[in-house]
Design a protein around this motif. Structure first.
Motif, PDB file in Angstrom:
ATOM      1  N   SER A 179       0.966  -1.433   0.106  1.00 36.93           N
ATOM      2  CA  SER A 179      -0.078  -0.064   0.066  1.00 36.93           C
ATOM      3  C   SER A 179       0.896   1.282   0.061  1.00 36.93           C
ATOM      4  O   SER A 179       0.512   2.267  -0.770  1.00 36.93           O
ATOM      5  CB  SER A 179      -1.077  -0.084   1.199  1.00 36.93           C
ATOM      6  OG  SER A 179      -0.133  -0.060   2.502  1.00 36.93           O
ATOM      7  N   GLU A 187      -4.335  -1.753  -9.543  1.00 43.93           N
ATOM      8  CA  GLU A 187      -4.712  -0.998  -8.601  1.00 43.93           C
ATOM      9  C   GLU A 187      -6.295  -1.377  -7.670  1.00 43.93           C
ATOM     10  O   GLU A 187      -6.280  -1.409  -6.744  1.00 43.93           O
ATOM     11  CB  GLU A 187      -5.188   0.350  -9.370  1.00 43.93           C
ATOM     12  CG  GLU A 187      -4.033   1.271  -9.711  1.00 43.93           C
ATOM     13  CD  GLU A 187      -4.262   2.340 -10.693  1.00 43.93           C
ATOM     14  OE1 GLU A 187      -5.583   2.657 -11.130  1.00 43.93           O
ATOM     15  OE2 GLU A 187      -3.295   3.096 -11.216  1.00 43.93           O
ATOM     16  N   HIS A 188      -6.882  -2.181  -8.831  1.00 41.62           N
ATOM     17  CA  HIS A 188      -8.047  -2.611  -8.159  1.00 41.62           C
ATOM     18  C   HIS A 188      -7.771  -3.721  -7.041  1.00 41.62           C
ATOM     19  O   HIS A 188      -8.396  -3.874  -5.933  1.00 41.62           O
ATOM     20  CB  HIS A 188      -9.081  -3.412  -9.433  1.00 41.62           C
ATOM     21  CG  HIS A 188     -10.379  -4.207  -8.641  1.00 41.62           C
ATOM     22  ND1 HIS A 188     -11.450  -3.483  -8.392  1.00 41.62           N
ATOM     23  CD2 HIS A 188     -10.421  -5.462  -8.626  1.00 41.62           C
ATOM     24  CE1 HIS A 188     -12.318  -4.226  -7.983  1.00 41.62           C
ATOM     25  NE2 HIS A 188     -11.746  -5.388  -7.994  1.00 41.62           N
ATOM     26  N   ALA A 200      -6.100  -2.140  -4.183  1.00 49.20           N
ATOM     27  CA  ALA A 200      -6.991  -1.192  -3.257  1.00 49.20           C
ATOM     28  C   ALA A 200      -7.927  -2.143  -2.227  1.00 49.20           C
ATOM     29  O   ALA A 200      -8.552  -1.443  -1.348  1.00 49.20           O
ATOM     30  CB  ALA A 200      -7.990  -0.553  -4.150  1.00 49.20           C
TER      31      ALA A 200
END
Length: 221
Positions: A163, A184-185, A188
């Protein structure tokens, strides 16, 4: 040396420095110190050395055994001696520590992971660089992060590292074979250490603020 023998901030430094040049990757600026501050505080939290009250204010907790050393130890003593502050305030405060990247890099030199080189930039300015000496820990980190990108299980420590690295655009340096939106998905939705999550939020707010100022300067009246 194995990657597991390094602290979270040391791992982040290893990901951020360019292997041959020994300088910070350009895409990390100017938020890398904030990411390092988040990594230092997250490391203390993972070790049970951070006490966060119901009001969100944090203070240091005494170590049951040997206290941490080096930069991590200095931050630990700072939290033990200071008044309880919100985590964001501590992250901002630690981020202003002089020579944070340099001192953590020196710790990696002492562990034979990096080398220290002295030279002059543009033949005028003295500088110290930290090229890679032992590639094993970095290769291990890259391999673990690729496993995570493919849906592997996530430990609290790796979740914090990923992160924070993602917040300063480090992941795409060695994950270019993956689709950016997929990365990113996936990342996240990782379970992230609470301190690292707040550090990432702080970095994202700084980036949005900087973008807003830039947009105001370039848009016509």
């Amino acid at each position: 040396m194995n990657a597991q023998d390094l602290t979270l901030p040391e791992q982040l430094v290893l990901l951020g420095l360019e292997d041959r040049k020994g300088t910070l990757a350009w895409r990390c600026f100017p938020y890398f110190d904030d990411a390092l501050a988040g990594a230092l505080l997250a490391e203390l939290d993972l070790r049970g050395l951070l006490d966060i009250g119901p009001d969100g204010r944090a203070r240091g907790r005494e170590a049951a055994g040997e206290p941490p050393a080096g930069v991590l130890g200095a931050v630990h003593r700072m939290l033990l001696g200071g008044e309880p502050l919100p985590l964001r305030a501590w992250i901002s405060h630690v981020a202003t520590t002089p020579n944070l990247l340099h001192d953590l890099s020196e710790e990696l030199v002492a562990k034979d992971v990096l080398e220290r080189h002295e030279d002059r930039f543009l033949f005028l300015f003295h500088r110290t660089t930290y090229p890679l000496h032992d590639s094993t820990p970095e290769k291990q980190l890259h391999a673990e992060i690729r496993v995570l990108a493919d849906g592997g299980a996530v430990s609290p420590r790796m979740g914090a590292l990923v992160s924070l690295a993602g917040a300063v655009d480090l992941l795409r340096l060695f994950l270019e074979e993956y689709d950016a939106e997929r990365i990113e998905h996936r990342f996240a939705h990782l379970e992230v250490n609470r301190v690292a999550a707040i550090a990432v939020e702080s970095i994202n707010e700084l980036r949005r603020a900087a973008f807003s100022v830039t947009s105001m300067n370039v848009l016509p009246p």
